[in-house]
Design an enzyme around this catalytic site. Structure first.
Site, PDB file in Angstrom:
ATOM      1  N   CYS A  30       0.859  -1.177   0.000  1.00  0.00           N
ATOM      2  CA  CYS A  30       0.000   0.000   0.000  1.00  0.00           C
ATOM      3  C   CYS A  30       0.895   1.226   0.000  1.00  0.00           C
ATOM      4  CB  CYS A  30      -0.894  -0.007   1.231  1.00  0.00           C
ATOM      5  SG  CYS A  30      -1.861   1.483   1.400  1.00  0.00           S
ATOM      6  N   LEU A  31       1.056   1.808  -1.150  1.00  0.00           N
ATOM      7  CA  LEU A  31       1.939   2.962  -1.282  1.00  0.00           C
ATOM      8  C   LEU A  31       1.315   3.884  -2.322  1.00  0.00           C
ATOM      9  CD1 LEU A  31       4.740   4.029  -0.362  1.00  0.00           C
ATOM     10  CD2 LEU A  31       5.740   2.824  -2.282  1.00  0.00           C
TER      11      LEU A  31
END
Ligand SMILES: [Zn+2]
Ligand SMILES: [Zn+2]
Lengths: 154, 155
Positions: free
Chosen positions: B87-88
């Site tokens: 999750c970036l």
């Protein structure tokens, strides 16, 4: 070893080769159940010949599958893009030498587009991006906000 | 197969010529859009001493779309799920074509130094992080010892 990279652009798990070939204990075991592909890649592969549009970031659709709203949005976007100044590279700008999108040097005579933040790109490269996101790739400034203020001050 | 865009060739050459400290990224011999990546766990983090394998794929639309990156090595981190997905923001809605493979890998390395349990991908891990940070960090350290310590012979 399977060559799954040819049909590989469907989701980010299956497109990455080697999931099934590397299985020592330090790698992640295959999931216990099959997960649906992430939603942003869930649509069927668009047809090749049809121009592809990007009504919003991460959404791509062939021209014949656009809703009326999306068509309007795209027409407006095209109009805004066409308001942005263009020119041809003449070699006098010593600061801007390379287009950060394609990473090629500007060549004399190549069409350029200038964004309100003063960042410069190949016209072809930046127009492709602006259809997806109306921001400058280098400084992330929204382009339309800057455009609107330019109009108001003129 | 259509020819490889010059940008990908250039980025690959630069990655080889000036490698990022703590990161190796080697293109697959059969597919120049697929990279075998190893990230060393940053010092002062629970991942210190570990070597984490990742895979990175440049989709057809790259650089208009972000690279797809996934951890292959098991890791205990609130922003990385069981399948290794990360999750970036720059891999999703904050992607810009001015970013490169290099910047993506540096951001992932930074994420290991600064886990963000308030924007979780794995809720169990994030809850653990928020309710008892010390115990979560211990767990992350343990996983590093167990899963990220194997001999890393790259082919
Ligand atoms: Zn360009
Ligand atoms: Zn800019």
């Amino acid at each position: 070893m399977g060559n799954c990279f040819k049909s590989s652009s469907n989701d980010d798990i299956s497109l990455l080769r080697g999931n099934d070939t590397e299985s020592n204990e330090s790698t992640i075991e295959p999931p216990p159940f099959v997960e649906p592909p992430p939603p942003y890649r869930a649509q069927p592969e668009p047809q090749r010949r049809m121009p592809i549009y990007h009504p919003s970031p991460g959404v791509s659709r062939p021209a014949n599958q656009l809703s009326e709203d999306e068509q309007i949005k795209i027409a407006q976007r095209l109009g805004l893009i066409n308001h942005l100044p263009t020119g041809k590279y003449d070699g006098t700008n010593k600061k801007a030498k390379e287009c950060v999108i394609c990473m090629n040097e500007f060549l004399i005579g190549e069409p350029l587009r200038y964004l309100p933040c003063m960042h410069i790109y190949h016209k072809e490269c930046i127009d492709d991006w602006l259809m997806r996101s109306f921001t400058c790739p280098s400084c992330m400034e929204p382009v339309d906000a800057a455009l609107l203020t330019t109009y108001q001050t003129n | 197969m259509s020819g490889l865009p010059r940008r990908i060739i250039k980025e690959t050459q630069r990655l080889m010529a000036e490698p990022v400290s703590g990161i190796t990224a080697v293109p697959d011999e059969h597919n120049s859009r697929y990279f075998h990546v190893v990230v060393a766990g940053p010092s002062q983090s629970p991942y210190e001493g570990g070597l984490f394998k990742l895979e990175l794929f440049l989709p057809e639309e790259y650089p208009m779309s972000a690279p797809k990156v996934r951890f292959m090595t098991k890791i205990y981190h609130p922003n990385i799920d069981k399948l290794g997905r990360i999750c970036l923001d720059i891999l999703k809605d904050k992607w810009s074509p001015a970013l490169q493979i290099r910047t993506v890998l540096l951001s992932i390395q930074a994420l290991l130094s600064a886990p963000n349990p308030d924007d979780p991908l794995d809720n169990n891990v994030a809850d653990h992080w928020k309710s008892n940070e010390k115990s979560a960090i211990d767990q992350a350290r343990q996983w590093t010892q167990t899963y990220a310590k194997s001999n890393m012979n790259n082919h």
